[in-house]
Write an enzyme that holds these catalytic residues in place. Structure first.
Site, mmCIF file in Angstrom:
data_model
loop_
_atom_site.group_PDB
_atom_site.id
_atom_site.type_symbol
_atom_site.label_atom_id
_atom_site.label_comp_id
_atom_site.label_asym_id
_atom_site.label_seq_id
_atom_site.Cartn_x
_atom_site.Cartn_y
_atom_site.Cartn_z
ATOM 1 N N ASP A 189 4.272 18.990 -13.245
ATOM 2 C CA ASP A 189 2.870 19.037 -12.818
ATOM 3 C C ASP A 189 2.167 20.157 -13.568
ATOM 4 O OD1 ASP A 189 1.526 17.736 -9.979
ATOM 5 O OD2 ASP A 189 0.407 19.259 -11.074
ATOM 6 N N THR A 213 -5.704 8.448 -9.990
ATOM 7 C CA THR A 213 -6.799 7.779 -10.713
ATOM 8 C C THR A 213 -7.994 7.724 -9.764
ATOM 9 O OG1 THR A 213 -5.871 5.650 -10.010
ATOM 10 C CG2 THR A 213 -5.369 6.371 -12.251
ATOM 11 N N GLU A 226 3.376 1.224 -7.433
ATOM 12 C CA GLU A 226 3.910 1.654 -6.122
ATOM 13 C C GLU A 226 3.058 1.039 -5.032
ATOM 14 O OE1 GLU A 226 2.155 3.680 -3.911
ATOM 15 O OE2 GLU A 226 0.410 3.992 -5.213
ATOM 16 N N PHE A 227 3.679 0.820 -3.870
ATOM 17 C CA PHE A 227 2.957 0.238 -2.741
ATOM 18 C C PHE A 227 3.126 1.106 -1.505
ATOM 19 C CE2 PHE A 227 4.345 -3.203 -5.547
ATOM 20 C CZ PHE A 227 3.127 -3.788 -5.847
ATOM 21 N N GLU A 235 0.999 6.180 3.018
ATOM 22 C CA GLU A 235 1.156 7.550 3.495
ATOM 23 C C GLU A 235 1.680 7.477 4.928
ATOM 24 O OE1 GLU A 235 -2.266 10.002 2.781
ATOM 25 O OE2 GLU A 235 -2.437 9.255 0.742
ATOM 26 N N ALA A 273 -9.229 -3.834 14.652
ATOM 27 C CA ALA A 273 -10.628 -3.446 14.442
ATOM 28 C C ALA A 273 -10.819 -1.990 14.831
ATOM 29 C CB ALA A 273 -11.534 -4.327 15.287
ATOM 30 N N CYS A 333 -6.837 5.565 -1.332
ATOM 31 C CA CYS A 333 -6.505 4.337 -2.076
ATOM 32 C C CYS A 333 -7.478 3.198 -1.833
ATOM 33 C CB CYS A 333 -5.087 3.886 -1.725
ATOM 34 S SG CYS A 333 -3.847 5.008 -2.358
ATOM 35 N N LYS A 393 -11.423 3.392 -2.974
ATOM 36 C CA LYS A 393 -11.688 3.507 -4.423
ATOM 37 C C LYS A 393 -11.026 2.352 -5.198
ATOM 38 C CE LYS A 393 -7.715 5.878 -6.118
ATOM 39 N NZ LYS A 393 -6.849 5.156 -7.010
HETATM 40 C C1 UDX Z 1 -2.554 1.777 1.257
HETATM 41 C C2 UDX Z 1 -1.630 0.554 1.093
HETATM 42 O O1 UDX Z 1 -1.201 0.096 2.376
HETATM 43 C C3 UDX Z 1 -0.435 0.913 0.226
HETATM 44 O O2 UDX Z 1 0.381 -0.228 0.017
HETATM 45 C C4 UDX Z 1 -0.935 1.439 -1.096
HETATM 46 O O3 UDX Z 1 0.127 1.827 -1.923
HETATM 47 C C5 UDX Z 1 -1.872 2.629 -0.882
HETATM 48 O O4 UDX Z 1 -2.942 2.249 -0.022
HETATM 49 P P1 UDX Z 1 -2.536 3.989 2.759
HETATM 50 O O5 UDX Z 1 -3.795 4.376 2.065
HETATM 51 O O6 UDX Z 1 -1.453 5.005 2.946
HETATM 52 O O7 UDX Z 1 -1.833 2.772 1.979
HETATM 53 O O8 UDX Z 1 -2.968 3.465 4.192
HETATM 54 P P2 UDX Z 1 -2.832 2.135 5.061
HETATM 55 O O9 UDX Z 1 -1.726 2.260 6.020
HETATM 56 O O10 UDX Z 1 -2.862 0.933 4.207
HETATM 57 O O11 UDX Z 1 -4.203 2.229 5.877
HETATM 58 C C6 UDX Z 1 -5.453 2.257 5.207
HETATM 59 C C7 UDX Z 1 -6.579 2.462 6.163
HETATM 60 O O12 UDX Z 1 -6.823 1.254 6.897
HETATM 61 C C8 UDX Z 1 -6.405 3.554 7.207
HETATM 62 O O13 UDX Z 1 -7.623 4.295 7.293
HETATM 63 C C9 UDX Z 1 -6.118 2.788 8.499
HETATM 64 O O14 UDX Z 1 -6.520 3.514 9.625
HETATM 65 C C10 UDX Z 1 -6.954 1.548 8.288
HETATM 66 N N1 UDX Z 1 -6.489 0.368 9.050
HETATM 67 C C11 UDX Z 1 -5.243 -0.147 8.833
HETATM 68 C C12 UDX Z 1 -7.353 -0.263 9.963
HETATM 69 O O15 UDX Z 1 -8.491 0.175 10.165
HETATM 70 N N2 UDX Z 1 -6.919 -1.384 10.629
HETATM 71 C C13 UDX Z 1 -5.699 -1.922 10.432
HETATM 72 O O16 UDX Z 1 -5.388 -2.938 11.069
HETATM 73 C C14 UDX Z 1 -4.821 -1.276 9.518
#
Ligand code: UDX
Length: 439
Positions: free
Chosen positions: A30, A86, A144-145, A148, A248, A256, A259
């Protein structure tokens, strides 16, 4: 194998530690010397369940090291993973590729003969091909998927692996890196660069669309007197639709989804493809934040000026201290600007929230946040908020008025304890409790 991981944020630090856990020797790189020093000492500078122990264990054993030197990394690694961010560009919806370009250029100059450079960052389609044409090194794309809060689990036991490759040799090297994971039965899709890049943004766009779909239904339920929680449950029983990502609430945030859908639509437009529906997905998501503010305004019958509002949650989701584009903090800040006296509490994200919005009020505990509140907004669904005792909470507040912005609290329990309870997407209670929450 000897691997390096360039970029040690949420993605890179997790990937580095998990690769060490799988038995590889790993060097994390880093440009941020402070981050490198913390990680080298076995400390993780952010909250991610299970990661701190893993980093401490593998740095202590010497299997995981950290450095700021590309030279050291280049001399060491057979496979280099690029895991830098990114972010959204300031001047448009496009992804800012500065860090990706710098990381590839930095490591390409230093690599040993035959090394493989693997991109994991989320990039606009076409990036991998351009990098491969620019640098005289072999490149692969392996999106990656990870979510967090579940980053370790998602890395060690992913739903699937995707390898975007141009040669059999690159595929063989990646199969070797992920040998243990593949032996555990993880499905693998081997494809071209463009498809590998698209899988990631397509997946995130689909998830965002699902959330905004149910949030649009929430708007409809509010207008028509329906209940989105019951609607969502009934929809989710259909296997073709599925239950997940149909909750909801105040909508999605984080580093992620917001953006990525913007950058995806932007890149598609460059290629002459109209993904305009993603703008609607974005707009529905943002409207949910407006709706919480509108509800707060209605419920504080005397107006927001001087109203004591307790905001439960600052992270964009539970099990994370990440406040990037957090709906909870966005609502808190806007209520503060409207003259409300806002107090925020979050189990993990207080330091990050304070850095972002130093002028908001912060409490050291949920009890302190609730004390004297005229209105409580539940905006990040941490388990400890779900487990709150409504009776005890009622004894702390000035007025027992709560909005569940995440659709997970038990309305009956809160109402039985004397609370006036509102949830997004549920009808306003009929009878004595009116829209102004006074009855
Ligand atoms: C996401 C993708 O799930 C992951 O595969 C990718 O690699 C990175 O982006 P993350 O940003 O960690 O992961 O959060 P995620 O668990 O997907 O939730 C995203 C947002 O959606 C959160 O703010 C969560 O509160 C919201 N959410 C999720 C809802 O409002 N309703 C839902 O039913 C599920």
């Amino acid at each position: 194998m000897r691997l390096t991981v360039i970029g040690t944020g949420y993605l890179g630090a997790t990937h580095a530690a998990c690769m060490a856990e799988l038995g590889h020797e790993v060097v994390g790189v880093d440009v941020d010397a402070g981050k490198v020093a913390a990680l080298a000492a076995g400390r993780v500078p952010f909250h991610e369940p299970g990661l701190a122990g893993m980093v401490a264990r593998h740095t202590a054993s010497g299997r995981l090291r950290f450095t700021t030197s590309y030279e050291e990394a280049g001399a060491f690694g057979q496979v280099h993973f690029v895991c830098v961010g990114t972010p959204q560009r300031r001047d448009s919806d496009a992804a800012d590729l500065t860090y990706v370009e710098e990381a590839f250029a930095g490591i390409a100059r230093q690599t040993r003969k035959g090394a493989l450079l693997v991109g994991k960052s989320t990039v606009p389609v076409g990036t991998a091909a351009r990098l491969a044409d620019t640098h005289d090194v072999e490149i692969a794309w392996n999106p990656e998927f990870l979510r967090e809060g579940y980053a370790v689990e998602d890395t060690l036991r992913p739903d699937r692996l995707v390898f975007g490759v141009r040669t059999g040799r690159a595929e063989r090297l990646l199969r070797q890196v992920y040998g243990t994971v593949l032996a555990g039965g993880t499905p693998l899709v081997v494809t071209d660069f463009a498809t590998a890049e698209l899988v990631k943004t397509a997946a995130n766009s689909f998830l965002a669309t699902k959330i905004s779909f149910i949030n649009a239904m929430a708007e409809l339920c509010e207008a028509a007197g329906g209940d989105v929680r019951e609607l969502s449950e009934a929809l989710g029983h259909d296997d073709r639709i599925g239950r997940s990502f149909l909750r909801a609430g105040v909508g999605f945030g984080g580093g992620c989804l917001p953006k990525d859908i913007r950058a995806f639509a932007y890149r598609a437009a460059e290629l002459g493809v109209d993904l305009g529906f993603l703008r609607a997905v974005d707009a529905i998501n943002m409207r949910r934040r407006d709706r919480v503010i509108e509800l707060a305004r209605q419920l504080c019958g005397d107006g927001l000026l001087g109203a004591r509002v307790a905001v439960l949650g600052a992270a964009f989701k539970p099990d994370s201290d990440d406040v990037r584009d957090s709906p909870a903090l966005n609502v808190a800040a806007r209520l503060g600007l409207a003259g409300a006296d806002v107090t925020v509490y979050d189990p993990e994200a207080m330091d990050n929230a304070r850095k972002e919005y130093p002028l908001l009020g912060y409490a050291m505990s949920v009890e302190e946040a609730l004390r004297g509140a005229d209105l409580v907004l539940h905006l990040t669904e941490w388990p400890q908020f779900r487990e709150l005792d409504p009776g005890r909470a009622a004894s702390l507040v000035h007025r027992p008025l709560i909005v569940d912005g995440r659709g997970v609290l038990d309305a009956d329990r809160w109402t039985a304890a004397g609370w006036r309870f509102r949830a997004l997407g549920s009808p306003a209670p009929v009878g004595p409790v009116g829209e102004d929450g006074r009855g």
